[in-house]
Scaffold this active site. Structure first.
Site, PDB file in Angstrom:
ATOM      1  N   GLY A  99       0.825  -1.195   0.000  1.00 16.86           N
ATOM      2  CA  GLY A  99       0.000   0.000   0.000  1.00 16.86           C
ATOM      3  C   GLY A  99       0.863   1.248   0.000  1.00 16.86           C
ATOM      4  O   GLY A  99       2.049   1.207   0.346  1.00 16.86           O
ATOM      5  N   GLY A 148       0.256  -5.086   0.951  1.00 22.48           N
ATOM      6  CA  GLY A 148      -1.032  -5.041   0.270  1.00 22.48           C
ATOM      7  C   GLY A 148      -1.100  -5.928  -0.950  1.00 22.48           C
ATOM      8  O   GLY A 148      -2.188  -6.366  -1.346  1.00 22.48           O
ATOM      9  N   GLU A 171       5.962  -5.037   7.549  1.00 25.05           N
ATOM     10  CA  GLU A 171       5.263  -3.978   8.280  1.00 25.05           C
ATOM     11  C   GLU A 171       5.894  -3.596   9.610  1.00 25.05           C
ATOM     12  O   GLU A 171       5.865  -2.418  10.005  1.00 25.05           O
ATOM     13  CB  GLU A 171       3.800  -4.371   8.490  1.00 25.05           C
ATOM     14  CG  GLU A 171       2.947  -4.325   7.238  1.00 25.05           C
ATOM     15  CD  GLU A 171       3.101  -5.554   6.353  1.00 25.05           C
ATOM     16  OE1 GLU A 171       2.522  -5.583   5.259  1.00 25.05           O
ATOM     17  OE2 GLU A 171       3.820  -6.503   6.761  1.00 25.05           O
ATOM     18  N   ASP A 179      -0.941  -6.932   8.081  1.00 22.89           N
ATOM     19  CA  ASP A 179      -2.394  -6.822   8.034  1.00 22.89           C
ATOM     20  C   ASP A 179      -2.955  -7.519   6.793  1.00 22.89           C
ATOM     21  O   ASP A 179      -2.544  -8.632   6.494  1.00 22.89           O
ATOM     22  CB  ASP A 179      -2.816  -5.346   8.112  1.00 22.89           C
ATOM     23  CG  ASP A 179      -2.307  -4.507   6.944  1.00 22.89           C
ATOM     24  OD1 ASP A 179      -1.293  -4.885   6.325  1.00 22.89           O
ATOM     25  OD2 ASP A 179      -2.928  -3.457   6.653  1.00 22.89           O
TER      26      ASP A 179
END
Length: 415
Positions: A99, A148, A171, A179
């Protein structure tokens, strides 16, 4: 400020056409932009979505995940004529590098909480929609696949790795946590491999993804065009998961038979590392994992590198990540369960309870590589602080994603 899904789904959309027959569904206020970020087309019953942001390694932003969601919703309808869906990345270097966390971190630093959360909520809605597709979904991971990029691929039916695939969940190094629903998968990889990947951000390459169970097939890049061709020739059978799997297996077998010895073997195997990973990363606290790496007598150089990677990240992120890892395993959380939990965790990280903004500042904005974490060591992270992250900070952080494909434009997340 955007807080609810209703605001996201209600964005007026304009459909434009691009070269090679691709069409683009994008918010009206961006329709005049020259460079389309998401391309889509249907040919002979096969829908193809191309992430088209190669200069940013196809990293996802709000416009992209919103557009993708609209395409998935449209193609999930029986009247669409779509039998199977291919997801690819443009540019030849990356499938999707994650992302656009730099943009989100700038919003957090500017106290734009709702705007920051809008991206994650829409991203998780799109990931949930992919997990609920009935039609075969095939992701071609031909290049960098991180963060992502895992979210838009790992919840689909088929993930094809190539010799160019590089996978990671980095992350913790930017003060976030793995996530995009990945905690539904990581705890079930062999020998605590998932904990190792989640806590260190270590990379897997090529055929290692299939060995780990993250990719369903390994096919060299030079053979990827056969997938689309054979799916288009399959007619109605392209909608059958077993038939699609047979197509991919046949291409994989044929490519392996004709490939040189370097294909798939140059990345090395994971099997030799699984025992030491299991011994070191099977502990319940990050501090115990670090101590196990220091004590391990086998493969000292590898353990030293793993320890350095572990210590590079935020101690708070690591503690939340490991707690999440064991929680998901214990409760057998599904991808959608995890995506709903991800939104709750993100509410804390975007509010400044975690190290996200500081991590992105140090790694990606100022690039001084000297983040000032909230805690100086893993032993300093209080367990009660970690536990709070799993409870909603704001009522709007609670989202309902179990019926993602049928979500109406005026639907709201749970309050």
């Amino acid at each position: 400020m955007i807080r609810r899904f209703a605001a996201l789904s209600a964005i007026p959309a304009v459909k434009t056409t691009c070269k090679a027959g691709f069409s683009l569904l994008r918010p009206a206020h961006t329709a005049a932009m020259v460079e389309p970020l998401v391309l889509s087309r249907v040919e002979n019953g096969i829908g193809e979505i191309v992430l088209n942001r190669p200069r940013a390694l196809n990293s996802l932003n709000l416009e992209m995940v919103t557009s993708m969601y609209e395409v998935y919703r449209a193609w999930s309808d029986s009247s669409s004529g779509v039998r199977a869906i291919l997801l690819t990345g443009a540019g030849g270097k990356a499938f999707c590098a994650g992302g656009d966390v730099k943009q989100v971190a700038l919003q957090v630093l500017d106290n734009q909480y709702d705007a920051a959360m809008a991206f994650f909520k829409q991203e998780y809605l799109t990931d949930a929609a992919i997990s609920q597709l009935q039609r075969p979904h095939i992701s071609l991971l031909d290049g960098i696949t991180m963060g992502g990029g895992a979210g838009v691929s790992m919840h689909g039916h088929f993930r094809v790795a190539t010799e160019k695939t590089v996978f990671a969940m980095p992350e913790c190094a930017i003060g976030l946590f793995p996530d995009v629903g990945m905690m539904a998968h990581l705890p079930h990889l062999p020998g605590e491999l998932g904990a190792y990947l989640a806590l260190t951000g270590a990379r897997l390459a090529g055929s290692q993804l299939k060995e780990a169970g993250l990719a369903t097939h390994f096919i060299p890049s030079s053979h990827l065009s056969q997938i689309k061709q054979q799916l288009q020739q399959a007619g109605n059978a392209a909608a059958d998961l077993a038939h699609v799997n047979n197509i991919l297996c046949d291409i994989e077998t044929s490519a392996a038979a004709g490939a040189s010895a370097s294909h798939g073997s140059s990345n090395g195997t994971l099997s030799s590392k699984v025992p030491v990973i299991a011994r070191c990363f099977g502990h319940r606290s990050v501090e115990d994992i670090a101590q196990a790496l220091e004590r391990e007598s086998a493969d000292k150089e590898w353990c030293k590198e793993a320890l350095q990677q572990l210590q590079r990240g935020s101690p708070l992120s690591a503690a939340v990540t490991l707690a999440y890892y064991h929680r998901s395993r214990k409760h057998k959380m599904s991808p959608v369960d995890c995506l709903e939990q991800d939104a709750i965790l993100c509410g804390h990280f975007m509010s400044g309870d975690g190290d996200f903004a500081e991590g992105v500042r140090a790694r990606l904005i100022d690039k001084d590589d000297k983040p000032k974490w909230k805690h100086n060591s893993h032993s300093q992270v209080p367990p009660d602080i970690v536990e709070r992250f799993f409870q909603p900070k704001h009522p709007t952080d609670v989202v309902q994603l179990h019926n993602a494909l049928n979500r109406q434009h005026n639907s709201q997340p749970a309050a």
